[in-house]
Design an enzyme around this catalytic site. Structure first.
Site, PDB file in Angstrom:
ATOM      1  N   HIS A   1     -80.569  31.302  35.259  1.00  0.00           N
ATOM      2  CA  HIS A   1     -80.503  31.586  36.698  1.00  0.00           C
ATOM      3  C   HIS A   1     -80.894  33.061  36.889  1.00  0.00           C
ATOM      4  O   HIS A   1     -80.645  33.885  36.002  1.00  0.00           O
ATOM      5  CB  HIS A   1     -79.062  31.347  37.152  1.00  0.00           C
ATOM      6  CG  HIS A   1     -78.820  31.432  38.625  1.00  0.00           C
ATOM      7  ND1 HIS A   1     -78.620  32.622  39.276  1.00  0.00           N
ATOM      8  CD2 HIS A   1     -78.717  30.471  39.565  1.00  0.00           C
ATOM      9  CE1 HIS A   1     -78.398  32.386  40.571  1.00  0.00           C
ATOM     10  NE2 HIS A   1     -78.465  31.083  40.769  1.00  0.00           N
TER      11      HIS A   1
ATOM     12  N   ASP B   1     -72.952  32.002  30.613  1.00  0.00           N
ATOM     13  CA  ASP B   1     -72.885  31.745  32.050  1.00  0.00           C
ATOM     14  C   ASP B   1     -72.414  30.300  32.208  1.00  0.00           C
ATOM     15  O   ASP B   1     -73.178  29.363  31.991  1.00  0.00           O
ATOM     16  CB  ASP B   1     -74.282  31.970  32.647  1.00  0.00           C
ATOM     17  CG  ASP B   1     -74.398  31.460  34.080  1.00  0.00           C
ATOM     18  OD1 ASP B   1     -73.443  30.826  34.573  1.00  0.00           O
ATOM     19  OD2 ASP B   1     -75.462  31.672  34.682  1.00  0.00           O
TER      20      ASP B   1
ATOM     21  N   GLN C   1     -72.305  26.239  35.740  1.00  0.00           N
ATOM     22  CA  GLN C   1     -72.540  24.793  35.852  1.00  0.00           C
ATOM     23  C   GLN C   1     -71.804  24.007  34.779  1.00  0.00           C
ATOM     24  O   GLN C   1     -71.869  22.771  34.770  1.00  0.00           O
ATOM     25  CB  GLN C   1     -74.045  24.487  35.751  1.00  0.00           C
ATOM     26  CG  GLN C   1     -74.887  25.101  36.838  1.00  0.00           C
ATOM     27  CD  GLN C   1     -74.582  24.567  38.232  1.00  0.00           C
ATOM     28  OE1 GLN C   1     -73.935  23.516  38.389  1.00  0.00           O
ATOM     29  NE2 GLN C   1     -74.993  25.295  39.254  1.00  0.00           N
TER      30      GLN C   1
ATOM     31  N   LYS D   1     -68.059  26.291  42.559  1.00  0.00           N
ATOM     32  CA  LYS D   1     -68.695  25.152  41.879  1.00  0.00           C
ATOM     33  C   LYS D   1     -67.636  24.270  41.218  1.00  0.00           C
ATOM     34  O   LYS D   1     -67.939  23.242  40.636  1.00  0.00           O
ATOM     35  CB  LYS D   1     -69.697  25.643  40.854  1.00  0.00           C
ATOM     36  CG  LYS D   1     -70.755  26.541  41.500  1.00  0.00           C
ATOM     37  CD  LYS D   1     -71.988  26.684  40.687  1.00  0.00           C
ATOM     38  CE  LYS D   1     -72.842  27.855  41.128  1.00  0.00           C
ATOM     39  NZ  LYS D   1     -73.795  27.518  42.179  1.00  0.00           N
TER      40      LYS D   1
ATOM     41  N   CYS E   1     -83.198  29.349  42.164  1.00  0.00           N
ATOM     42  CA  CYS E   1     -82.963  30.680  41.559  1.00  0.00           C
ATOM     43  C   CYS E   1     -83.299  30.665  40.070  1.00  0.00           C
ATOM     44  O   CYS E   1     -82.626  31.309  39.263  1.00  0.00           O
ATOM     45  CB  CYS E   1     -81.543  31.167  41.772  1.00  0.00           C
ATOM     46  SG  CYS E   1     -81.143  31.429  43.490  1.00  0.00           S
TER      47      CYS E   1
HETATM   48  N1  7TS Z   1     -75.535  30.830  37.046  1.00  0.00           N
HETATM   49  C1  7TS Z   1     -75.828  29.537  37.250  1.00  0.00           C
HETATM   50  C2  7TS Z   1     -76.170  28.656  36.102  1.00  0.00           C
HETATM   51  C3  7TS Z   1     -75.806  29.036  38.553  1.00  0.00           C
HETATM   52  O1  7TS Z   1     -76.089  27.747  38.765  1.00  0.00           O
HETATM   53  C4  7TS Z   1     -75.478  29.891  39.635  1.00  0.00           C
HETATM   54  C5  7TS Z   1     -75.523  29.428  41.055  1.00  0.00           C
HETATM   55  C6  7TS Z   1     -75.150  31.226  39.339  1.00  0.00           C
HETATM   56  C7  7TS Z   1     -75.192  31.655  38.032  1.00  0.00           C
HETATM   57  C8  7TS Z   1     -74.734  32.182  40.395  1.00  0.00           C
HETATM   58  O2  7TS Z   1     -73.469  31.839  40.864  1.00  0.00           O
HETATM   59  P1  7TS Z   1     -72.830  32.588  42.117  1.00  0.00           P
HETATM   60  O3  7TS Z   1     -71.606  31.798  42.418  1.00  0.00           O
HETATM   61  O4  7TS Z   1     -72.530  33.977  41.697  1.00  0.00           O
HETATM   62  O5  7TS Z   1     -73.854  32.527  43.204  1.00  0.00           O
HETATM   63  N2  7TS Z   1     -76.376  28.328  41.258  1.00  0.00           N
HETATM   64  C9  7TS Z   1     -76.775  27.804  42.428  1.00  0.00           C
HETATM   65  C10 7TS Z   1     -77.576  26.657  42.494  1.00  0.00           C
HETATM   66  O6  7TS Z   1     -77.944  26.022  41.509  1.00  0.00           O
HETATM   67  N3  7TS Z   1     -77.844  26.374  43.771  1.00  0.00           N
HETATM   68  O7  7TS Z   1     -77.230  27.272  44.534  1.00  0.00           O
HETATM   69  C11 7TS Z   1     -76.569  28.163  43.711  1.00  0.00           C
END
Ligand code: 7TS
Length: 410
Positions: A127, A204, A207, A230, A368
């Site tokens: 990401h 990370d 997911q 999530k 992203c």
């Molecule tokens: N890493 C992964 C693998 C992610 O899927 C996401 C967000 C992030 C980091 C960032 O997370 P945040 O909570 O700090 O924003 N992914 C997604 C997505 O797949 N669609 O919208 C956000």
């Protein structure tokens, strides 16, 4: 905690009030949980109850509400510790989410342990939040970023991983489960390769946590990051797990209240863990909501949930692959609940818009993860992401929706 109930998707759906609504005259099919999962009543109630009865600032007051709020906030930290099986609550830092957790490690671990000429290894399926902070760091310091490639199925090329992780590597930072492809990475093997070179590993887990059971001690990773939203919890709250010896050796990420034990104009003495990394008033209600989400999750039949999600993933992948115009993007042998795809000659944004007319929520775009799109030479994908509350009927609705798209585009 009550003992887990046998997995029953219809009972689970009743916990999520938002799912019970019509969108454009059709019952909602929510297939965007990888972006943000929905919140069960138990989380909504916990948030409301806390704000209505116990809310105040934490750690600072002698009065009763401040004490109650502090207890609730620290109880959420204990829930997060238990959830990741960290050894100590001092290893659990609350952040805004995965993005802030990664930035904290880049900035603070980087400042202390990574210098010019040192190497940081990431993967082609990160990401942007695990690419851009490292690029910025490398630009500032002269450290070098190396990227483990992926194959056509969307799996790491492990011979390249073995070649790239070497004596100059100081950090290996990678996604546990890819948000764009669904690939579950062989993180145990990567951790072994990195530790053999005395490099640290950050996973990370944004997911991963809604789908896999994670034990940071069994994994042996040095850092692990995830986001509340999530995991059926609120936005604006997340967790960084860090190995205590490393967190103690790292400088603070931000300065301010709470992260100090004494301040004069000549010298400031920083606070102990975890306060050292939590400058300012934290997202108190968010932490309480995340604690409730973790408890909700722990109360599920997790084996049953995993089996249900796997069944949906196989069902959706087979149904979509059977449509001649559809091409799946990400066909790793070890996958979690994401089905990304493209349709010949139809832009993903058109697909997403037409599916919305049918009451079906999917995500379209680069997710992203632009380097992943570049790898497959596509601008974007349509992504259906599955959670515990989805059903086979909903997959059938998706397939019918795609048929509508194909009919419209003739
Ligand atoms: N890493 C992964 C693998 C992610 O899927 C996401 C967000 C992030 C980091 C960032 O997370 P945040 O909570 O700090 O924003 N992914 C997604 C997505 O797949 N669609 O919208 C956000």
């Amino acid at each position: 905690m009550s003992s887990p109930q046998a997995f029953d998707v219809q009972a689970i759906r009743k916990d999520f009030p938002i799912l019970d609504q019509q969108i454009r005259g059709r019952s909602l099919v929510y297939l965007d949980s990888a972006a943000s999962a929905q919140k069960p009543r138990q989380v909504l109630d916990a948030i409301r109850q806390f704000d209505a009865s116990d809310y105040s600032n934490v750690h600072r007051g002698v009065h009763t509400l401040s004490q109650r709020a502090t207890e609730a906030y620290e109880a959420a930290r204990e829930s997060a510790r238990r959830f990741l099986n960290a050894a100590k609550t001092t290893e659990i830092i609350f952040t805004r989410g995965t993005t802030e957790a990664i930035n904290l490690v880049v900035s603070s671990y980087g400042q202390r342990f990574i210098k010019e000429g040192d190497e940081i290894v990431i993967t082609h399926m990160e990401h942007h939040s695990n690419i851009v902070p490292w690029q910025m760091f490398c630009e500032r310091t002269g450290a070098v970023l190396k990227v483990i490639p992926i194959n056509d199925a969307g799996e790491l090329v492990m011979e390249e991983a073995r070649r790239l992780i070497g004596p100059k590597t100081r950090m290996v930072a990678l996604v546990h489960v890819s948000n764009a492809l669904g690939t579950i990475n062989p993180v145990e093997e990567i951790i072994e390769l990195a530790h053999a070179q005395d490099a640290a590993v950050m996973l990370d887990g944004a997911q991963a946590v809604p789908h896999l059971s994670v034990d940071v001690q069994a994994l042996g990773c040095d850092f692990y990051a995830f986001s509340g939203h999530k995991l059926f919890g609120p936005t604006g709250i997340g967790v960084l797990y860090g190995r205590e010896s490393l967190l103690n050796a790292m400088p603070p990420y931000q300065g301010g209240g709470e992260m100090i034990s004494s301040v004069t104009f000549d010298k400031t003495v920083f606070n102990e863990l975890p306060a050292k990394f939590e400058a300012g008033t934290p997202n108190i209600t968010g932490a309480v909501g995340l604690g409730a989400a973790i408890e909700y999750f722990e109360g599920l039949d997790l084996e049953g949930a995993a089996a249900h999600e796997h069944e949906l993933l196989v069902y959706a992948s087979e149904a979509l692959a059977a449509i001649p115009a559809v091409r799946l993007v990400g066909t790793a042998s070890n996958k979690a609940s994401v089905v990304s795809f493209v349709i010949d000659n139809i832009h993903p944004h058109d697909v997403g818009t037409i599916l919305d007319q049918e009451g079906i929520a999917v995500r379209v775009g680069h997710h992203c993860a632009q380097p992943v799109m570049d790898r497959y030479q596509i601008p974007a994908t349509v992504r259906a992401s599955l959670a515990i509350y989805n059903t086979k009927d909903e997959i059938d609705r998706l397939v019918a929706g795609i048929q509508t798209v194909l009919d419209l585009f003739g």
